[in-house]
Every structure is written in C-alpha cells, then in structure tokens.
Design a protein around this motif. Sequence first.
Motif, PDB file in Angstrom:
ATOM      1  N   SER A 194      88.114  45.695  57.499  1.00  0.00           N
ATOM      2  CA  SER A 194      88.656  44.368  57.795  1.00  0.00           C
ATOM      3  C   SER A 194      88.837  43.544  56.532  1.00  0.00           C
ATOM      4  O   SER A 194      89.819  42.802  56.395  1.00  0.00           O
ATOM      5  CB  SER A 194      87.729  43.628  58.776  1.00  0.00           C
ATOM      6  N   GLN A 195      87.912  43.668  55.581  1.00  0.00           N
ATOM      7  CA  GLN A 195      88.028  42.910  54.341  1.00  0.00           C
ATOM      8  C   GLN A 195      89.236  43.361  53.527  1.00  0.00           C
ATOM      9  O   GLN A 195      89.917  42.552  52.892  1.00  0.00           O
ATOM     10  CB  GLN A 195      86.741  43.064  53.513  1.00  0.00           C
ATOM     11  N   GLY A 196      89.512  44.665  53.536  1.00  0.00           N
ATOM     12  CA  GLY A 196      90.679  45.157  52.815  1.00  0.00           C
ATOM     13  C   GLY A 196      91.974  44.674  53.432  1.00  0.00           C
ATOM     14  O   GLY A 196      92.919  44.298  52.727  1.00  0.00           O
ATOM     15  N   LEU A 197      92.041  44.664  54.760  1.00  0.00           N
ATOM     16  CA  LEU A 197      93.254  44.206  55.438  1.00  0.00           C
ATOM     17  C   LEU A 197      93.476  42.716  55.253  1.00  0.00           C
ATOM     18  O   LEU A 197      94.596  42.225  55.402  1.00  0.00           O
ATOM     19  CB  LEU A 197      93.171  44.549  56.929  1.00  0.00           C
ATOM     20  N   MET A 198      92.417  41.974  54.918  1.00  0.00           N
ATOM     21  CA  MET A 198      92.530  40.529  54.706  1.00  0.00           C
ATOM     22  C   MET A 198      92.707  40.181  53.230  1.00  0.00           C
ATOM     23  O   MET A 198      92.452  39.062  52.801  1.00  0.00           O
ATOM     24  CB  MET A 198      91.275  39.835  55.266  1.00  0.00           C
ATOM     25  N   ASP A 199      93.182  41.146  52.421  1.00  0.00           N
ATOM     26  CA  ASP A 199      93.468  40.919  50.998  1.00  0.00           C
ATOM     27  C   ASP A 199      92.229  40.442  50.239  1.00  0.00           C
ATOM     28  O   ASP A 199      92.239  39.408  49.566  1.00  0.00           O
ATOM     29  CB  ASP A 199      94.605  39.906  50.814  1.00  0.00           C
ATOM     30  N   GLU A 200      91.175  41.208  50.335  1.00  0.00           N
ATOM     31  CA  GLU A 200      89.945  40.898  49.600  1.00  0.00           C
ATOM     32  C   GLU A 200      90.203  40.958  48.094  1.00  0.00           C
ATOM     33  O   GLU A 200      91.028  41.741  47.615  1.00  0.00           O
ATOM     34  CB  GLU A 200      88.856  41.898  49.981  1.00  0.00           C
ATOM     35  N   ALA A 201      89.493  40.139  47.333  1.00  0.00           N
ATOM     36  CA  ALA A 201      89.632  40.122  45.879  1.00  0.00           C
ATOM     37  C   ALA A 201      89.164  41.451  45.282  1.00  0.00           C
ATOM     38  O   ALA A 201      88.410  42.213  45.908  1.00  0.00           O
ATOM     39  CB  ALA A 201      88.821  38.969  45.292  1.00  0.00           C
ATOM     40  N   VAL A 202      89.614  41.732  44.073  1.00  0.00           N
ATOM     41  CA  VAL A 202      89.236  42.984  43.414  1.00  0.00           C
ATOM     42  C   VAL A 202      87.742  42.980  43.110  1.00  0.00           C
ATOM     43  O   VAL A 202      87.064  41.954  43.162  1.00  0.00           O
ATOM     44  CB  VAL A 202      90.035  43.183  42.115  1.00  0.00           C
ATOM     45  N   GLU A 203      87.229  44.133  42.753  1.00  0.00           N
ATOM     46  CA  GLU A 203      85.815  44.282  42.437  1.00  0.00           C
ATOM     47  C   GLU A 203      85.433  43.437  41.213  1.00  0.00           C
ATOM     48  O   GLU A 203      86.268  43.177  40.344  1.00  0.00           O
ATOM     49  CB  GLU A 203      85.492  45.752  42.158  1.00  0.00           C
ATOM     50  N   PRO A 204      84.169  42.991  41.130  1.00  0.00           N
ATOM     51  CA  PRO A 204      83.746  42.141  40.000  1.00  0.00           C
ATOM     52  C   PRO A 204      84.035  42.760  38.641  1.00  0.00           C
ATOM     53  O   PRO A 204      84.429  42.055  37.705  1.00  0.00           O
ATOM     54  CB  PRO A 204      82.239  41.983  40.238  1.00  0.00           C
ATOM     55  N   GLU A 205      83.853  44.074  38.505  1.00  0.00           N
ATOM     56  CA  GLU A 205      84.091  44.689  37.201  1.00  0.00           C
ATOM     57  C   GLU A 205      85.581  44.697  36.851  1.00  0.00           C
ATOM     58  O   GLU A 205      85.944  44.577  35.673  1.00  0.00           O
ATOM     59  CB  GLU A 205      83.535  46.119  37.173  1.00  0.00           C
ATOM     60  N   VAL A 206      86.436  44.805  37.864  1.00  0.00           N
ATOM     61  CA  VAL A 206      87.883  44.739  37.614  1.00  0.00           C
ATOM     62  C   VAL A 206      88.283  43.319  37.220  1.00  0.00           C
ATOM     63  O   VAL A 206      89.063  43.116  36.285  1.00  0.00           O
ATOM     64  CB  VAL A 206      88.672  45.206  38.853  1.00  0.00           C
TER      65      VAL A 206
END
Length: 308
Positions: free
Chosen positions: A204-216
Amino acid sequence: MHAVWNRLTPQRLLAASVTVALATIALKTLAWWLTDSVGLLSDALESVVNLASALFGLWMVTLAARPADDNHPYGHHKAEYFSSGFEGILIIIAALGIVWAAAGRLWAPQPLQRLDWGLALSVLSSVLNGGLAWVMLRASRVHRSLALEADARHLLTDVWTSAGVVVGLALAWVSGWLWLDAAIAIGVALNIGREGAHLLWQSSQGLMDEAVEPEVRAAIDAVLAGFSYQRNGADIVRFDHVYTRKAGQRRYVDLHMHMPAAWTLGRAAALRASVEQALMSAVPGLRASIQLLPSDVEAHFDDLCDLK
C-alpha cells in the motif's frame, strides 16, 4: 561477482521459486500423509501459497519490465506492488485456513504416526526454501525488486515455520502431548498472518508514492549540496522543493534549481544537465525532473505541504 547477481534476474529467480514450491509441496504433503499431523498440514498449505505467490510474482515482474507506452508513459514499474499485496492476501487466507483446521484437533488430539520420516521430509524442504530465499534476498537488493524481496521473505517465514513445526512435533513425540500438534499449527498461522499483514502494508505504501529510502535521499542531497554555492553570502545556485517517490525498481526526484536571472539559457541548461547526470550516477535507475527558476523567484503551490 556483481555480474553474477545481474544475471540472476527477478524473472529467473521467481521461475526457480515456482519449481522449488512444487518440490516442497510434494515433500510436505507426503510428510502430512505419513504422519496425519495437522502441524505438517499447515506447513504444506503455506507451500501452496508459495506456489501461487511465485506464479503471480513472475507475471508481475514480467509486466513491470515492459517499456513505457501511450497508456503508461511512466512505465509499468508499480506492477510489483500488486504482487506483494496479492501475496499478503494469500498468506492471511492460508493463516485463517490453518486455524480452522487446527481448532478441532486442539480439543480432540489424534495419534501421530511415522514422525521420523515426516520430520526428515520437512527438514529437507526447509533446506530448499532457505537456500533459495538467501539467493533471492541478495538479488532483490541488487535489482531493487519488491516482488523478489516479498517472495524471499515469505520463503524465510516458511523456513522458520517449518523449524517451529519440527521442534514442536519432536516435543510431542517425546512427551506424548498430542495437543502440541494443533497448538503448533495455530502458532504457525499467527506467525504467517503477521507476515501477510506486513506485505499488505508495504504494498500500500508503494502504491501511494512513498518517498525513497533514507540512504537514497541522502545520496540525492549530497549531490545537490555539491552543486550549491554562494558568493558574498548570497545564494548563486540553490535547490528547493525536493520531492522523491519510488515505483518498483524505479526512483524519481522532482526539484527546483535557482540561479541568477542574468545567466543565459544555454548556461543554465548545461548546469542542469550536469546535475541530472550526477544524480543518475549516484542513484542508478533514478529519473530527475528539474525546473529552472531565477534566484529571486519562488514557486507557489496549492498543496499545504508546499506552503510550509
């Protein structure tokens, strides 16, 4: 070594997962048939879920690899999130089925037979699942594939499940406490149900355009900091409104780059190209959208988060 992991594509590994799932279903079903253990039955049911998940995951990563088209100009990368969500739903359904099957045995335990063979077959299937899961988990980091990671973590859950079943049935065998068989099955159901809920949340988080990972995000900020500079305390080049999102294997960043209004369009465009190249070098697979603005111009949006 990196070339080896690149050859282990999500499609190939998920195809291998289908083969291993078929093998473990055969081994665990035989173990259940020999022992009449509801704990081993629950383990076999989870392997059926593994098979369905691997087949659906293979379909989704194949779809995600398709190039962009007129109807999907940003590509098909989000298809992997459907794989993760589907796997989570199947896991939860399997958990409910296991509880239903085990509840009756909890109050009316049945004698167990040929546990030596049943436990040996369960251990063999766990070795197959564990080896494949280790390979898939490492490859998922190389390819940044959520479908591959979801299937690998499900296989690892299966390994721990099988380990719990083996230990519990061994205790039941030694102690004669037959109710442990049903109790183990219910414990298996609760464990895999938790994993299914986690996969649903991740999808669900991916489909809601979650921000990139902290290291990215840290790598992106480091690149932008390298291009920002001041003169006499005034900003010459600065960046703001930096927003990121991820879609399957792809990562995106949108930002504004401010520079002196007196600069020519050619000079500004050359700097933007340098920033884009540096960002894509720092984060493979990143797509950057950079809007050029004069230093004294601020963009305003209706979104409340942009007005802070």
